[in-house]
Write an enzyme that holds these catalytic residues in place. Structure first.
Site, PDB file in Angstrom:
ATOM      1  N   VAL A  22       0.873  -1.170   0.000  1.00  0.00           N
ATOM      2  CA  VAL A  22       0.000   0.000   0.000  1.00  0.00           C
ATOM      3  C   VAL A  22       0.913   1.224   0.000  1.00  0.00           C
ATOM      4  O   VAL A  22       1.855   1.299   0.799  1.00  0.00           O
ATOM      5  CB  VAL A  22      -0.914   0.013   1.247  1.00  0.00           C
ATOM      6  CG1 VAL A  22      -1.649   1.331   1.350  1.00  0.00           C
ATOM      7  CG2 VAL A  22      -1.887  -1.147   1.195  1.00  0.00           C
ATOM      8  N   LYS A  50       6.344  -3.201  -6.359  1.00  0.00           N
ATOM      9  CA  LYS A  50       6.827  -3.377  -7.721  1.00  0.00           C
ATOM     10  C   LYS A  50       6.158  -4.541  -8.439  1.00  0.00           C
ATOM     11  O   LYS A  50       5.863  -4.454  -9.638  1.00  0.00           O
ATOM     12  CB  LYS A  50       8.349  -3.537  -7.733  1.00  0.00           C
ATOM     13  CG  LYS A  50       9.090  -2.236  -7.474  1.00  0.00           C
ATOM     14  CD  LYS A  50      10.576  -2.401  -7.701  1.00  0.00           C
ATOM     15  CE  LYS A  50      11.266  -1.047  -7.579  1.00  0.00           C
ATOM     16  NZ  LYS A  50      10.820  -0.109  -8.635  1.00  0.00           N
ATOM     17  N   ASN A  53       2.410  -3.516  -9.065  1.00  0.00           N
ATOM     18  CA  ASN A  53       2.345  -2.445 -10.064  1.00  0.00           C
ATOM     19  C   ASN A  53       2.611  -2.973 -11.471  1.00  0.00           C
ATOM     20  O   ASN A  53       1.900  -2.649 -12.423  1.00  0.00           O
ATOM     21  CB  ASN A  53       3.366  -1.352  -9.745  1.00  0.00           C
ATOM     22  CG  ASN A  53       2.994  -0.536  -8.524  1.00  0.00           C
ATOM     23  OD1 ASN A  53       1.856  -0.565  -8.060  1.00  0.00           O
ATOM     24  ND2 ASN A  53       3.956   0.179  -7.986  1.00  0.00           N
ATOM     25  N   LEU A 232      16.701   4.677 -18.718  1.00  0.00           N
ATOM     26  CA  LEU A 232      17.426   5.933 -18.511  1.00  0.00           C
ATOM     27  C   LEU A 232      16.496   7.078 -18.133  1.00  0.00           C
ATOM     28  O   LEU A 232      16.845   8.250 -18.309  1.00  0.00           O
ATOM     29  CB  LEU A 232      18.197   6.287 -19.787  1.00  0.00           C
ATOM     30  CG  LEU A 232      19.185   5.238 -20.296  1.00  0.00           C
ATOM     31  CD1 LEU A 232      19.751   5.659 -21.654  1.00  0.00           C
ATOM     32  CD2 LEU A 232      20.307   5.004 -19.290  1.00  0.00           C
ATOM     33  N   GLY A 233      15.307   6.765 -17.624  1.00  0.00           N
ATOM     34  CA  GLY A 233      14.384   7.814 -17.222  1.00  0.00           C
ATOM     35  C   GLY A 233      14.000   8.680 -18.407  1.00  0.00           C
ATOM     36  O   GLY A 233      13.562   8.193 -19.448  1.00  0.00           O
ATOM     37  N   ASP A 258       4.437  12.654 -11.276  1.00  0.00           N
ATOM     38  CA  ASP A 258       4.879  11.695 -10.264  1.00  0.00           C
ATOM     39  C   ASP A 258       5.534  10.532 -11.003  1.00  0.00           C
ATOM     40  O   ASP A 258       4.887   9.846 -11.793  1.00  0.00           O
ATOM     41  CB  ASP A 258       3.684  11.205  -9.444  1.00  0.00           C
ATOM     42  CG  ASP A 258       4.085  10.236  -8.326  1.00  0.00           C
ATOM     43  OD1 ASP A 258       5.294  10.019  -8.122  1.00  0.00           O
ATOM     44  OD2 ASP A 258       3.173   9.693  -7.679  1.00  0.00           O
ATOM     45  N   ASP A 264       8.012   0.300 -13.068  1.00  0.00           N
ATOM     46  CA  ASP A 264       7.117  -0.862 -13.015  1.00  0.00           C
ATOM     47  C   ASP A 264       6.249  -0.921 -14.269  1.00  0.00           C
ATOM     48  O   ASP A 264       5.992  -1.998 -14.819  1.00  0.00           O
ATOM     49  CB  ASP A 264       6.229  -0.787 -11.771  1.00  0.00           C
ATOM     50  CG  ASP A 264       7.034  -0.623 -10.494  1.00  0.00           C
ATOM     51  OD1 ASP A 264       8.177  -1.089 -10.456  1.00  0.00           O
ATOM     52  OD2 ASP A 264       6.506  -0.019  -9.540  1.00  0.00           O
ATOM     53  N   ASN A 288       8.590   2.109 -23.293  1.00  0.00           N
ATOM     54  CA  ASN A 288       9.054   3.482 -23.108  1.00  0.00           C
ATOM     55  C   ASN A 288       7.889   4.465 -23.207  1.00  0.00           C
ATOM     56  O   ASN A 288       7.767   5.407 -22.412  1.00  0.00           O
ATOM     57  CB  ASN A 288      10.097   3.791 -24.178  1.00  0.00           C
ATOM     58  CG  ASN A 288      11.180   4.729 -23.697  1.00  0.00           C
ATOM     59  OD1 ASN A 288      11.567   4.699 -22.537  1.00  0.00           O
ATOM     60  ND2 ASN A 288      11.667   5.560 -24.585  1.00  0.00           N
ATOM     61  N   HIS A 297       0.280  11.333 -13.975  1.00  0.00           N
ATOM     62  CA  HIS A 297      -0.690  11.255 -12.885  1.00  0.00           C
ATOM     63  C   HIS A 297       0.015  10.941 -11.581  1.00  0.00           C
ATOM     64  O   HIS A 297       1.078  10.310 -11.563  1.00  0.00           O
ATOM     65  CB  HIS A 297      -1.736  10.174 -13.173  1.00  0.00           C
ATOM     66  CG  HIS A 297      -2.520  10.415 -14.433  1.00  0.00           C
ATOM     67  ND1 HIS A 297      -3.750  11.028 -14.436  1.00  0.00           N
ATOM     68  CD2 HIS A 297      -2.236  10.133 -15.728  1.00  0.00           C
ATOM     69  CE1 HIS A 297      -4.206  11.113 -15.676  1.00  0.00           C
ATOM     70  NE2 HIS A 297      -3.294  10.574 -16.488  1.00  0.00           N
TER      71      HIS A 297
END
Length: 316
Positions: A22, A50, A53, A232-233, A258, A264, A288, A297
């Site tokens: 949670v 993880k 998700n 790599l974000g 966020d 995940d 990606n 979100h």
């Protein structure tokens, strides 16, 4: 139930082994420093972990998903399973532990979508290798795919990787975080999906220290004989394959609120598209896009897209 993939239903089932939590999220003006208290304006509750998700991401992307994990015999555990079942996920492989609490993650998010996370593992820490083996060994087929994350005990991770290899099923191992016993699992040939920092840490654990993710990923691949995908974000992903190919999958532009759960989402969609028969590069591109859509979100699962959203985003 889950929305089918535009490319057709998945050829094999997806089994996800990992944590169920949670998430309690506080939005604050900035992240706290050591010993500092920062007051946020609100607290929100979301499903997390993880494993859970990634299972939700896979189900929304069209997979038949079976989750293996553990929750406590408490209200949080009941609610978590109800939420997962509502997503069309099979939870027969989730054990309910009478003497444990369901895992909880405490998350602070700043206006730039950066976060700090502290996790109380609870029942996740009690997930046994025996339970994982029972949940997988007699059910897996070679056409299935197994996604394993490492917020659970090392022995449970090992049991999942071995069960996948024994069944001839594809295995994707997300080493977040890297675990001490991971070197012993590389010989089973899982596809690894670390982020850049985890990639460097993994290579160092293999006594192969590097300063760049590409070289570290190549060192890891030499041990697995399987592809390595480095997330790599905001810079996309790096895909290395044993034939020597290196592909930098460019990012999809995103406005982030966020980033919790983006990794995940990536892994859940990746395993779904691989199970559907996509080539690795195509699966990474879809993953990606999905990850970029998810960060718009607040909450790990709120922005996880469905198959049609991913298809539209891939064409944008």
């Amino acid at each position: 139930m889950s929305t089918p993939l535009d490319v057709g239903t998945t050829r094999g089932r997806v089994f996800v082994v990992g944590a169920i939590n949670v998430d309690l999220v506080v939005a604050a003006e900035r992240l706290p420093g050591p010993g500092e208290t920062v007051v946020g304006t609100r607290v929100e509750r979301y499903g997390g972990g993880k494993g859970a998700n990634a299972a939700v991401a896979a189900a929304r992307a069209g997979a038949e998903v079976h989750l293996v994990g553990a929750v406590g015999a408490d209200a949080n555990g009941t609610e978590a399973l109800d939420e997962l079942t509502a997503e069309g996920i099979w939870v027969d492989g989730v054990t309910v532990l009478e003497d444990e609490a369901t895992g909880v993650a405490l998350i602070v998010v700043d206006p730039g979508a950066e976060n700090q996370i502290a996790v109380g593992a609870g029942a996740n820490a009690a997930l046994s290798a025996e339970h994982v083996t029972r949940a997988l060994a007699s059910h897996l087929r070679p056409s299935d795919s197994v996604l394993v994350s490492t917020e659970i005990p090392d022995a449970a991770v090992e049991a999942a990787v071995i069960a996948a290899a024994s069944a001839g099923a594809r295995c994707v191992l997300n080493p977040a975080p890297p675990i001490p016993g991971i070197a012993d699992l590389l010989g089973y040939g899982p596809i690894l999906t670390p982020n850049a920092g985890e990639c460097l840490e993994l290579a160092k654990m293999l006594d192969d220290d590097h300063t760049h993710a590409r070289e570290a990923a190549a060192a890891i691949m030499a041990r697995t004989g399987a592809p390595v995908v480095v997330t790599l974000g905001g810079d996309g992903a790096l895909v290395l394959t044993p034939d020597g190919n290196v592909d930098h999958v460019r990012p999809r532009p995103a406005v982030a609120r966020d980033t919790t759960g983006a990794g995940d989402t990536f892994n859940g969609v990746l395993i779904t598209r691989l199970a559907a028969g996509d080539e690795l590069d195509d699966a990474v591109r879809a993953a990606n896009v999905a990850a970029a859509l998810s960060v718009a979100h607040v909450g790990a699962r709120a922005g996880m897209p469905r198959a049609t959203d991913i298809e539209v985003g891939s064409r944008a």
